[in-house]
Structures are given as C-alpha cells and as structure tokens.
Design a protein around this motif. Sequence first.
Motif, PDB file in Angstrom:
ATOM      1  N   VAL A 260      44.753 -47.479  13.459  1.00 51.85           N
ATOM      2  CA  VAL A 260      44.373 -48.566  12.564  1.00 51.85           C
ATOM      3  C   VAL A 260      44.426 -48.102  11.115  1.00 51.85           C
ATOM      4  O   VAL A 260      44.969 -48.795  10.235  1.00 51.85           O
ATOM      5  N   THR A 261      43.859 -46.941  10.834  1.00 47.80           N
ATOM      6  CA  THR A 261      43.836 -46.435   9.460  1.00 47.80           C
ATOM      7  C   THR A 261      45.251 -46.145   8.980  1.00 47.80           C
ATOM      8  O   THR A 261      45.618 -46.446   7.838  1.00 47.80           O
ATOM      9  N   GLN A 262      46.078 -45.561   9.870  1.00 45.05           N
ATOM     10  CA  GLN A 262      47.454 -45.263   9.504  1.00 45.05           C
ATOM     11  C   GLN A 262      48.251 -46.547   9.261  1.00 45.05           C
ATOM     12  O   GLN A 262      49.001 -46.667   8.293  1.00 45.05           O
ATOM     13  N   TYR A 263      48.060 -47.535  10.128  1.00 42.26           N
ATOM     14  CA  TYR A 263      48.799 -48.796  10.012  1.00 42.26           C
ATOM     15  C   TYR A 263      48.443 -49.536   8.727  1.00 42.26           C
ATOM     16  O   TYR A 263      49.308 -50.118   8.065  1.00 42.26           O
ATOM     17  N   ASN A 264      47.162 -49.515   8.388  1.00 40.03           N
ATOM     18  CA  ASN A 264      46.725 -50.223   7.181  1.00 40.03           C
ATOM     19  C   ASN A 264      47.102 -49.493   5.903  1.00 40.03           C
ATOM     20  O   ASN A 264      46.860 -49.997   4.798  1.00 40.03           O
ATOM     21  N   ASP A 265      47.675 -48.291   6.063  1.00 39.68           N
ATOM     22  CA  ASP A 265      48.175 -47.513   4.923  1.00 39.68           C
ATOM     23  C   ASP A 265      47.091 -47.294   3.872  1.00 39.68           C
ATOM     24  O   ASP A 265      47.334 -47.378   2.670  1.00 39.68           O
ATOM     25  N   THR A 266      45.859 -47.080   4.357  1.00 40.62           N
ATOM     26  CA  THR A 266      44.770 -46.801   3.419  1.00 40.62           C
ATOM     27  C   THR A 266      44.771 -45.324   3.058  1.00 40.62           C
ATOM     28  O   THR A 266      45.164 -44.474   3.854  1.00 40.62           O
ATOM     29  N   ASP A 267      44.357 -45.026   1.895  1.00 42.73           N
ATOM     30  CA  ASP A 267      44.318 -43.636   1.443  1.00 42.73           C
ATOM     31  C   ASP A 267      42.984 -43.378   0.749  1.00 42.73           C
ATOM     32  O   ASP A 267      42.914 -43.153  -0.458  1.00 42.73           O
ATOM     33  N   PRO A 268      41.872 -43.445   1.519  1.00 45.02           N
ATOM     34  CA  PRO A 268      40.558 -43.248   0.897  1.00 45.02           C
ATOM     35  C   PRO A 268      40.393 -41.829   0.372  1.00 45.02           C
ATOM     36  O   PRO A 268      40.927 -40.879   0.935  1.00 45.02           O
ATOM     37  N   ALA A 269      39.669 -41.706  -0.722  1.00 40.50           N
ATOM     38  CA  ALA A 269      39.383 -40.393  -1.284  1.00 40.50           C
ATOM     39  C   ALA A 269      38.296 -39.721  -0.449  1.00 40.50           C
ATOM     40  O   ALA A 269      37.261 -40.322  -0.157  1.00 40.50           O
ATOM     41  N   ASP A 270      38.561 -38.459  -0.061  1.00 39.43           N
ATOM     42  CA  ASP A 270      37.584 -37.709   0.739  1.00 39.43           C
ATOM     43  C   ASP A 270      37.059 -38.574   1.899  1.00 39.43           C
ATOM     44  O   ASP A 270      35.862 -38.844   1.993  1.00 39.43           O
ATOM     45  N   PRO A 271      37.937 -39.019   2.794  1.00 43.59           N
ATOM     46  CA  PRO A 271      37.516 -39.977   3.833  1.00 43.59           C
ATOM     47  C   PRO A 271      36.525 -39.360   4.819  1.00 43.59           C
ATOM     48  O   PRO A 271      36.643 -38.194   5.189  1.00 43.59           O
ATOM     49  N   ARG A 272      35.571 -40.173   5.228  1.00 41.06           N
ATOM     50  CA  ARG A 272      34.597 -39.782   6.257  1.00 41.06           C
ATOM     51  C   ARG A 272      34.640 -40.798   7.395  1.00 41.06           C
ATOM     52  O   ARG A 272      34.922 -41.987   7.172  1.00 41.06           O
ATOM     53  N   LEU A 273      34.330 -40.337   8.563  1.00 38.44           N
ATOM     54  CA  LEU A 273      34.152 -41.222   9.710  1.00 38.44           C
ATOM     55  C   LEU A 273      32.665 -41.315  10.009  1.00 38.44           C
ATOM     56  O   LEU A 273      32.034 -40.320  10.381  1.00 38.44           O
ATOM     57  N   LEU A 274      32.087 -42.484   9.815  1.00 39.04           N
ATOM     58  CA  LEU A 274      30.701 -42.698  10.210  1.00 39.04           C
ATOM     59  C   LEU A 274      30.673 -42.964  11.707  1.00 39.04           C
ATOM     60  O   LEU A 274      31.321 -43.898  12.199  1.00 39.04           O
ATOM     61  N   VAL A 275      29.949 -42.151  12.428  1.00 39.18           N
ATOM     62  CA  VAL A 275      29.835 -42.311  13.886  1.00 39.18           C
ATOM     63  C   VAL A 275      28.583 -43.141  14.148  1.00 39.18           C
ATOM     64  O   VAL A 275      27.459 -42.689  13.915  1.00 39.18           O
ATOM     65  N   VAL A 276      28.783 -44.357  14.620  1.00 37.09           N
ATOM     66  CA  VAL A 276      27.711 -45.345  14.724  1.00 37.09           C
ATOM     67  C   VAL A 276      27.273 -45.499  16.172  1.00 37.09           C
ATOM     68  O   VAL A 276      28.108 -45.671  17.073  1.00 37.09           O
ATOM     69  N   ASP A 277      25.977 -45.439  16.399  1.00 39.29           N
ATOM     70  CA  ASP A 277      25.405 -45.684  17.726  1.00 39.29           C
ATOM     71  C   ASP A 277      25.565 -47.169  18.058  1.00 39.29           C
ATOM     72  O   ASP A 277      24.926 -48.020  17.455  1.00 39.29           O
ATOM     73  N   ARG A 278      26.442 -47.477  19.007  1.00 39.99           N
ATOM     74  CA  ARG A 278      26.706 -48.885  19.332  1.00 39.99           C
ATOM     75  C   ARG A 278      25.458 -49.640  19.726  1.00 39.99           C
ATOM     76  O   ARG A 278      25.219 -50.774  19.285  1.00 39.99           O
ATOM     77  N   ALA A 279      24.624 -49.025  20.561  1.00 37.84           N
ATOM     78  CA  ALA A 279      23.434 -49.720  21.052  1.00 37.84           C
ATOM     79  C   ALA A 279      22.492 -50.097  19.915  1.00 37.84           C
ATOM     80  O   ALA A 279      21.794 -51.106  19.996  1.00 37.84           O
ATOM     81  N   ALA A 280      22.474 -49.298  18.841  1.00 36.33           N
ATOM     82  CA  ALA A 280      21.546 -49.544  17.740  1.00 36.33           C
ATOM     83  C   ALA A 280      21.931 -50.760  16.911  1.00 36.33           C
ATOM     84  O   ALA A 280      21.093 -51.304  16.190  1.00 36.33           O
ATOM     85  N   VAL A 281      23.174 -51.202  17.002  1.00 36.80           N
ATOM     86  CA  VAL A 281      23.620 -52.343  16.181  1.00 36.80           C
ATOM     87  C   VAL A 281      24.183 -53.475  17.025  1.00 36.80           C
ATOM     88  O   VAL A 281      24.710 -54.447  16.493  1.00 36.80           O
ATOM     89  N   GLU A 282      24.058 -53.375  18.332  1.00 34.76           N
ATOM     90  CA  GLU A 282      24.756 -54.310  19.214  1.00 34.76           C
ATOM     91  C   GLU A 282      24.353 -55.763  19.011  1.00 34.76           C
ATOM     92  O   GLU A 282      25.160 -56.676  19.199  1.00 34.76           O
ATOM     93  N   SER A 283      23.102 -56.005  18.610  1.00 32.98           N
ATOM     94  CA  SER A 283      22.663 -57.387  18.432  1.00 32.98           C
ATOM     95  C   SER A 283      23.435 -58.089  17.318  1.00 32.98           C
ATOM     96  O   SER A 283      23.506 -59.329  17.297  1.00 32.98           O
ATOM     97  N   ASP A 284      24.024 -57.335  16.387  1.00 29.98           N
ATOM     98  CA  ASP A 284      24.787 -57.929  15.287  1.00 29.98           C
ATOM     99  C   ASP A 284      26.293 -57.718  15.438  1.00 29.98           C
ATOM    100  O   ASP A 284      27.056 -58.021  14.521  1.00 29.98           O
ATOM    101  N   LEU A 285      26.728 -57.222  16.587  1.00 27.35           N
ATOM    102  CA  LEU A 285      28.139 -56.949  16.817  1.00 27.35           C
ATOM    103  C   LEU A 285      28.822 -58.124  17.500  1.00 27.35           C
ATOM    104  O   LEU A 285      28.229 -58.811  18.338  1.00 27.35           O
TER     105      LEU A 285
END
Length: 532
Positions: A463-488
């Motif tokens: 997805v990131t490669q396809y969208n051709d994004t080039d964020p500066a100093d990119p980070r991956l936030l690892v999100v606990d799915r269960a903690a946000v599932e009610s709003d997903l």
Amino acid sequence: MRTLAFDGRMGASGDILLGALLATGADRDALAPVEDALPVEYRVTRTMRAGIGATSVDVLLTDESNTGHSHAHDEDDGSHDHTAEGHGPSRSYDEVREIVAEMSLPDGVRADALAVFELLGEAEAAVHDTTLAEMHFHEVGADDAIADIVGVCLLLDDLDVERVVTTPLSAGGGTVAMSHGTYPVPGPAVVELAGQADWSIQGGPVDVELLTPTAAAILAHVAEGVDALPELRVRSSGYGAGGYTFEDRPNVLRAIVGDGAGGLRRDAITVLETNVDDVAPEVLGGLQETLHDAGARDVSVLPATMKKSRPGHLVKVICKPEDSQQVARRLAEETGTLGVREHGAGHRWIADRRVVTTTLLEDGERHEIRVKVGTDADETVFDVSAEFDDALAVADRIDLPVRTVARRAENAASEAGATDEVLVHVVEGERWEEFEDTDYYTHPSLDEQGFVHLSTAETVVSVTQYNDTDPADPRLLVVDRAAVESDLKFEEMPGGTAYPHLYAELPTDAVRTALPFERDEAGRFVLPDELT
C-alpha cells in the motif's frame, strides 16, 4: 491466553486479594503510587492458615489523626481482616472519584479503579434507594479502602494477565454489623453486586462474613465466573490470608496464574424439553422470543410422532441451571404443557465471539454489515460469519443474492484485519513525536475523509509503495486492534480489496510500539522483523 484463576471457596476481601496477587508474583513496588498519594502503608507479611503458608496484607494509616484508627490487627485474635470496609470518613462518590483521578496511575489502572467504585456506588445507591450522585460511602470511603481497590488494580496490571476467572464465591453465613445496622450475610451490597457479576455466590462454609463489598465490586468488574478451575499450564500460584483462623480449614484465597490450553470455553447449562401436540404454529414460532426473555440460551422445535401416531412437536430449550425454573414455568405458560423434563447436560463448549462492522461498496454507496468473529480461548480465529439479517437487508437494497453479499462481508472482515491481533499506521517520525505523549493521535484524513487510514502487516508495504508516499523518517505505529475495534470499520474498496479505517482519533495507549519503516537498497519499504 495468560489467565489468573481465583479459587473462591473461602470468599474474598480487598486485603485478601492483595495478598493473593502478591503471593502469585505481583511486584510489591507496584503499590507505590497509592502510598505516595495517601497517608497509608501496605504491611506485607507471611503467615500460616491451617498449615498453608500465605501472604497477609494490612493497610496501615500513617496519619491516624485522619480517622483515629489503625488497621493493623492481631492475627490470632480471630478478627476478620475487612477493617478497610468499616472505618473512616464518609465520602461522596464524586469525592472518591476525585481522589483516584488525581493519583499518578497508568490510564488502564485508573479506568479499572473508577469502574470498580462506580459498581460499588451503584450497588450502595440501589440498596439505600438513592442516586449515585447523592451516594456517600460509609464502609468504603476511607483511605485504606481506596488503597485496597486501587492496589488490586495496580497488582493486576503488574501481573499482565489477559483473563481473570473465579469459581463460585462463598459468602459465609450468620450476620454482619454495618454502619446502618446488623444484616444477614451476605450483606445487601454484596447481593446487589453479585446480581451484576458473571460469577455466582454460595452460602457457607462457615457462619462469618467471607465476601466483602469491596472484593465483590472488584471481582464483578474483572472476573468471569467458572464452575471449576480451567485447564491451565501453571506458571505461578499463591495464597492470600484471611483474618479468621479456623481449625478445620485454611482461610485463604488461592490464586493461580497459567496459560490457557486453548479450545472452547466451558459453559454450565441444563436442557429442558416437553412434547406438545395441540399448540398453534404461531405460538411455537414465538417461543424463540418469549423463552429468550425468560433466560433461554437456545430454543429448538422439532417434529415428533406422539401417542396414537399423532403429529406433534418436541420443544428443547438450553438455559443456565439457575434459570431453569423460570424458563420451565414460562414454557408451560406459553404452550399449556403439563410437564417439563430437565436433563442435566452439565455443560456445553462455546466459542468466544465478537462482532465487527464491515462496509460493502456498491455503485458508489457503502452498506454496513455486521460480521461475527469466533475464537477459542487463545483468540485463535476459526469462524467469520456475516449476520444474516444484515446481509439479507443489504442484498435486498442492492439486488444481489444474499450469499454473495454475505461472502463479500466476510472477505472484507478477513482481508482488512478483523482477525489480526494488530494493525499498523504509517506516520512521519516528527509527527508521531508531536503526539506520542498526548492522549490521542490524529491525522488530517480524519477531517478530510472521516477516518484514519490503517493497514494490516501483510498489506502495508504494498500500500505504501503503491501510493508512492515518501514520509520523512517513517514509523509504523503498531496498533492493538482490540483496543480500537469499537471505532473500526473493515471496508471494501474498489477492485475488491479491503482495508481497516478508524472513525475516531487513535488513543495513544492503543499503540503498542512505533517501529522504524525502512527501505532496502532498491528503495522498497521493508516490513520490520517484529511484524514478520
């Protein structure tokens, strides 16, 4: 699944829960925030109860001018160690909330402690026929009682268990003296709390108070009820000491921490059945609703051959043992049957389930369909099924076969990460540093599109490669799915792909970690080893 199991045959109090958790391996230093905020000290000692070594905890007031009472006690004088629930100032519910809110606590611990006090306040308010806002805590408003509740929440957080269970809790017997008079055991607040809890209570085995309101409120919030200790690979165990000493039995609360063996969850049930040959079809068709209202878990109506070869029906009902009498009566009232048989099935094995929201994209419009995700005790997914009524309604609107609609919803849930433990979000390092010490992270897409883009670990690179994004100093936030599932929402996209979208700000405490998102020599993003 890391599980904490309590053996409730000798009841529980706040102090006993503290002792059991410490004996099982929780760190004594985890209690420091309470001692820093309140004029109390936890005195932890080892003692014996009928030959069993156990941990005893006393909450001592370091500023006795506050209440004029210290809660240390002589282990051999026969007094019960529930002093935290009988002395101290009368405080309103809001005053107690303010004290807890001002403590330096992890967010999850604070939320748990406040939830326990809310349960306790609602129970006391119901008993005294008042409102929560007007409720004053008498037995549980003192500093040492607050120390019990917040302390247990801190120790549970330190143990880092995923599930807490308890066998039926013994309430004791006889009478107990309270600020409003003498009452039979269990006290009114304990009965009210037990009615809201998943576990059950039982009388005995001795005529003293064994289950206190503080412990009942804590366990009502954190513990599931089980009939017997579950199958566990034991990692640690320990005993919390009660104040009473009995010659014929150890007055201790046993706690066991272990890893669940997986599989389905055991659920105690009984089966009711009756044969009928003169009930109108409309009545039989309505039994699903009427019997569920009375406590039935499942209802089946099967064709049967009756006396003299008459056609009839066999009605079978699954319910909890404690609901069997009222369900049987309702069954008799609805059908006119003169007899209902009960078969002690003992238990059934059931899956844990959760419901997620998917959306299908058809002709530029989105259509929501709920999807059930079935898991075993270790959260291993084995079934993903669309809610039929939702699928049927959408199929009717978009003029497609219901099977096609259901399959698309199930695929959207699976492909967009509803069955994954974590989801990920790409962010520039500088932007994450701006938000990581706040309560919530947000992204411009929330204002522009109404949601924050997430991905699965499997799709984020492409997805990131396809969208051709080039964020500066990119980070991956690892999100606990269960903690946000009610709003997903797990949303179908053009071309048949599906992605998770968060329709709210992202709570930063749902972010497990932020990983560097690096490129290889060819310039392609590489998934961090932690996610492979």
